[in-house]
Design a protein around this motif. Structure first.
Motif, short mmCIF file in Angstrom:
data_model
loop_
_atom_site.label_atom_id
_atom_site.label_comp_id
_atom_site.label_asym_id
_atom_site.label_seq_id
_atom_site.Cartn_x
_atom_site.Cartn_y
_atom_site.Cartn_z
N ARG A 54 -16.67 2.12 -57.21
CA ARG A 54 -17.98 1.94 -57.84
C ARG A 54 -19.05 1.62 -56.81
O ARG A 54 -20.21 2.02 -56.93
CB ARG A 54 -17.90 0.84 -58.89
CG ARG A 54 -17.23 1.30 -60.18
CD ARG A 54 -17.24 0.21 -61.23
NE ARG A 54 -16.27 -0.84 -60.90
CZ ARG A 54 -16.40 -2.12 -61.23
NH1 ARG A 54 -17.49 -2.52 -61.84
NH2 ARG A 54 -15.47 -2.99 -60.93
N GLU A 57 -20.01 4.94 -55.15
CA GLU A 57 -20.77 5.77 -56.07
C GLU A 57 -22.20 5.24 -56.23
O GLU A 57 -23.16 6.03 -56.21
CB GLU A 57 -20.07 5.79 -57.43
CG GLU A 57 -18.76 6.56 -57.43
CD GLU A 57 -18.00 6.45 -58.74
OE1 GLU A 57 -16.95 7.09 -58.88
OE2 GLU A 57 -18.48 5.68 -59.63
N HIS A 58 -22.34 3.93 -56.35
CA HIS A 58 -23.67 3.34 -56.49
C HIS A 58 -24.48 3.53 -55.21
O HIS A 58 -25.67 3.88 -55.27
CB HIS A 58 -23.55 1.85 -56.82
CG HIS A 58 -24.87 1.19 -57.07
ND1 HIS A 58 -25.43 1.10 -58.33
CD2 HIS A 58 -25.74 0.59 -56.22
CE1 HIS A 58 -26.59 0.48 -58.24
NE2 HIS A 58 -26.81 0.15 -56.98
N ASN A 60 -24.35 5.80 -52.95
CA ASN A 60 -24.78 7.17 -52.71
C ASN A 60 -25.92 7.60 -53.63
O ASN A 60 -26.61 8.57 -53.35
CB ASN A 60 -23.60 8.13 -52.88
CG ASN A 60 -22.67 8.13 -51.67
OD1 ASN A 60 -23.12 8.33 -50.54
ND2 ASN A 60 -21.39 7.89 -51.89
N ARG A 61 -26.13 6.82 -54.70
CA ARG A 61 -27.18 7.16 -55.66
C ARG A 61 -28.38 6.25 -55.59
O ARG A 61 -29.49 6.63 -55.96
CB ARG A 61 -26.63 7.13 -57.09
CG ARG A 61 -25.56 8.13 -57.42
CD ARG A 61 -25.36 8.22 -58.93
NE ARG A 61 -25.18 6.90 -59.53
CZ ARG A 61 -24.01 6.33 -59.78
NH1 ARG A 61 -22.89 6.99 -59.46
NH2 ARG A 61 -23.93 5.14 -60.32
N ASN A 62 -28.17 4.98 -55.14
CA ASN A 62 -29.21 3.97 -55.21
C ASN A 62 -29.37 3.24 -53.88
O ASN A 62 -28.47 3.26 -53.03
CB ASN A 62 -28.88 2.95 -56.30
CG ASN A 62 -28.73 3.58 -57.67
OD1 ASN A 62 -29.71 3.80 -58.35
ND2 ASN A 62 -27.50 3.84 -58.08
N ASP A 63 -30.50 2.58 -53.75
CA ASP A 63 -30.77 1.78 -52.55
C ASP A 63 -30.67 0.28 -52.82
O ASP A 63 -30.52 -0.51 -51.89
CB ASP A 63 -32.18 2.09 -52.01
CG ASP A 63 -32.32 3.52 -51.55
OD1 ASP A 63 -33.43 4.06 -51.63
OD2 ASP A 63 -31.29 4.11 -51.13
N LYS A 82 -28.74 2.33 -44.91
CA LYS A 82 -28.88 3.79 -44.94
C LYS A 82 -29.62 4.28 -43.68
O LYS A 82 -30.37 3.54 -43.04
CB LYS A 82 -29.62 4.22 -46.20
CG LYS A 82 -28.83 3.88 -47.48
CD LYS A 82 -29.29 4.66 -48.68
CE LYS A 82 -28.35 4.45 -49.85
NZ LYS A 82 -28.70 5.23 -51.05
N LYS A 86 -29.39 8.61 -46.14
CA LYS A 86 -27.96 8.77 -46.41
C LYS A 86 -27.22 7.46 -46.12
O LYS A 86 -27.59 6.71 -45.21
CB LYS A 86 -27.37 9.90 -45.56
CG LYS A 86 -27.88 11.28 -45.95
CD LYS A 86 -27.17 12.37 -45.16
CE LYS A 86 -27.64 13.76 -45.59
NZ LYS A 86 -26.95 14.83 -44.83
N ASN A 163 -28.96 -4.89 -59.45
CA ASN A 163 -28.17 -4.33 -60.54
C ASN A 163 -26.88 -5.13 -60.68
O ASN A 163 -26.41 -5.75 -59.73
CB ASN A 163 -27.82 -2.86 -60.26
CG ASN A 163 -29.03 -1.96 -60.40
OD1 ASN A 163 -29.94 -2.26 -61.16
ND2 ASN A 163 -29.06 -0.87 -59.65
#
Length: 399
Positions: A54, A57-58, A60-63, A82, A86, A163
Motif C-alpha cells: 500500500r 501504491e500510494h 506512486n500516485r501521491n506526494d 521524489k 517519480k 492521508n
C-alpha cells in the motif's frame, strides 16, 4: 544539509521521544536502512500485513504522507522522496500502536489475516517484538509525518493534509471479526458479581472480562480520552454493584467520584493504567469489610478469608487450625459454632459459588472449572454442584 543528513537528524530527534524507529525503502520496496534493532522481523511484518504494498501504491500516485494501519492496532507513517515527479525513496516511521491494545486484541486482530497461514513460531516472535512497541497518539504521529515530509521536500503541510488508512483498517477488522456481545455481557456480570459479594479472590473474573473486551468502544483518535472514558464507565458500573452489595450510597458515590476526578486529571496513560485496578480492588475490599459477619471471631474470619482466597486448593481443617494456632478438634467445633457449617461443607459451598461465577462469565469447560477449583475429577465436581444447586453444571450454564 542534503536529504540524507536531514533524515539522520530527524531520526535522532524522534528517538529522543522513545522507540520510534525510522526506515528507508527504495522505489521498488527494497529496505535500504533502518535504526530498528529488530529490523528483519518487523520489516517482514510490515510486508506481511500488506503495508509495504500500500505504501508503494500510494507513493506512486501521491506526494502527501500517509499513515498505514493494521487490524492489530499497529501503525506506520510514510513520506515520499521524489525526483522529477517519480518516486525515489520512501521513508517510514514506526511501528507504534495508535491505541492501547490487550493481548486478546492482538489475537483477534490476527484472525483478519488468517488466510496468510501465519505459523505459530512467527506469531510467538511477533508477540515478543510487540512488547517493545510504544503507543503514540494519532496527532503526534501525524506531526512526525509533517516534519519528515518537510525534511524531504521543504514543503509545509497541515495536519488535514495527511492521508490515513488506519480508520479503514479498523473498520475492516470490525467487519471481519464478529464480537459475541452476550459473552462479553456475561463476563462483565461475573466481574460485577465479585464486587457485590466482596470476593477478594477476584482476579480470575476480572481477567476473563478484560480478555473479552478491551473497554468501552468509543471511537476517538485521542487514546488518552478513550482510556479515560473506559475508566469512568467502569467506575460507574462498579460503584452501583458495590451499593447492591451493601455499601452505603454515600460512601460508594463519594469514592466513585474521587476516582473519576483522578481519571479526568490524568495527563498520561502511565497515570491512568493502574487506576482502574486500584478502584476495583478498593471497592471490593470495602464491600468485603461491610459484609464481614460481626458475629465471627477474628480467628474464624481469618479462616473464612483464607478459604475464599484459596478455592483452587484442597482445603482441610488441619490447614486452618495451623493458620490460627488452634488444634484441629477445637477449630472444627468453633468453626461450626460460629458459621453454622462444618469446614468441609463451607468449602464445598464456597467452591460451588465460585463455579457459578465461572460458568456464567467464562467459556471454560466444566472439566477446566473443576480443575481450577481443586476437585479430584469432573464427575465429583458435577455431583457436588448438583447436590448444592439441584442442577448439573451444564444445566446451570444453559439457564
Amino acid at each position: 544539509m542534503n536529504v540524507l543528513q536531514n533524515m539522520m537528524l530527524f531520526s535522532e530527534l524522534v528517538q529522543c521521544g522513545g522507540n520510534v524507529y525510522t526506515w528507508c525503502y527504495d522505489a521498488q520496496g527494497k529496505l535500504l536502512r533502518s535504526n530498528c534493532p529488530d529490523e528483519a522481523f518487523l520489516a517482514s511484518a510490515f510486508e506481511l500485513f500488506g503495508c509495504k504494498q500500500r505504501m508503494l501504491e500510494h507513493g506512486n500516485r501521491n506526494d502527501v504522507p500517509v499513515t498505514l494501519g493494521t487490524a492489530l492496532g499497529l501503525l506506520w507513517g510514510t513520506a515520499f522522496e521524489k525526483e522529477e515527479g517519480k518516486l525515489k525513496r520512501v521513508w517510514v516511521i514506526g511501528p507504534v500502536f495508535h491505541r492501547d491494545v490487550t493481548m486478546r486484541g492482538i489475537e483477534e486482530g490476527l484472525k483478519y489475516y488468517s488466510k496468510l497461514e501465519i505459523s505459530v513460531a512467527w506469531t510467538i516472535q511477533l508477540y515478543k517484538a510487540l512488547e517493545e512497541v510504544p503507543t503514540l497518539q494519532n496527532t503526534i504521529m501525524n506531526r512526525y509525518l509533517l516534519m519528515m515530509h518537510y525534511c524531504l521536500t521543504g514543503q509545509r503541510l497541515e495536519l488535514s493534509d495527511v492521508n490515513s488508512s488506519a480508520a479503514q483498517d479498523e473498520r475492516l477488522k470490525s467487519d471481519a471479526i464478529p464480537h459475541d456481545r452476550h459473552k462479553i455481557w456475561m463476563a462483565e456480570q461475573g466481574m460485577l458479581q465479585m464486587v457485590r459479594t466482596g470476593d477478594l479472590n477476584y482476579k480470575q473474573a476480572l481477567s476473563n472480562s478484560m480478555s473479552m473486551s478491551a473497554g468501552v468502544p468509543v471511537q476517538s483518535s485521542d487514546v488518552l480520552r478513550q482510556s479515560k472514558t473506559s475508566v469512568i464507565v467502569f467506575t460507574s458500573l462498579v460503584c452501583r454493584a458495590a451499593i447492591e452489595g451493601g455499601l452505603s450510597p454515600e460512601e460508594a458515590y463519594s469514592l466513585g467520584d474521587s476516582y473519576i476526578q483522578t481519571a479526568e486529571a490524568a495527563k498520561s496513560l502511565d497515570e491512568l493504567h493502574p487506576l482502574a485496578m486500584m478502584m476495583y480492588d478498593d471497592f471490593i475490599r470495602r464491600v468485603h469489610k461491610h459484609r464481614t459477619n460481626p458475629n465471627l471471631s477474628m480467628q474464624i474470619q481469618k479462616c473464612v478469608d483464607y478459604i475464599e482466597m484459596n478455592l483452587d486448593k484442597k482445603i482441610v481443617a488441619e490447614d486452618l487450625a495451623a493458620l490460627v494456632g488452634y488444634t484441629e478438634y477445637y477449630l472444627t467445633h468453633k468453626f461450626k459454632e460460629e458459621t453454622g457449617l462444618s469446614v468441609t461443607n463451607y468449602v464445598k459451598f464456597a467452591k460451588v459459588e465460585r463455579a457459578k461465577v465461572l460458568l456464567k462469565s467464562t467459556p471454560l469447560s466444566v472439566r477446566e472449572i473443576s480443575e481450577q477449583l481443586g476437585f479430584a475429577t469432573r464427575n465429583y465436581f458435577s455431583a457436588v454442584f448438583q447436590q448444592v444447586t439441584g442442577k448439573t453444571p451444564m444445566e446451570f450454564r444453559e439457564t
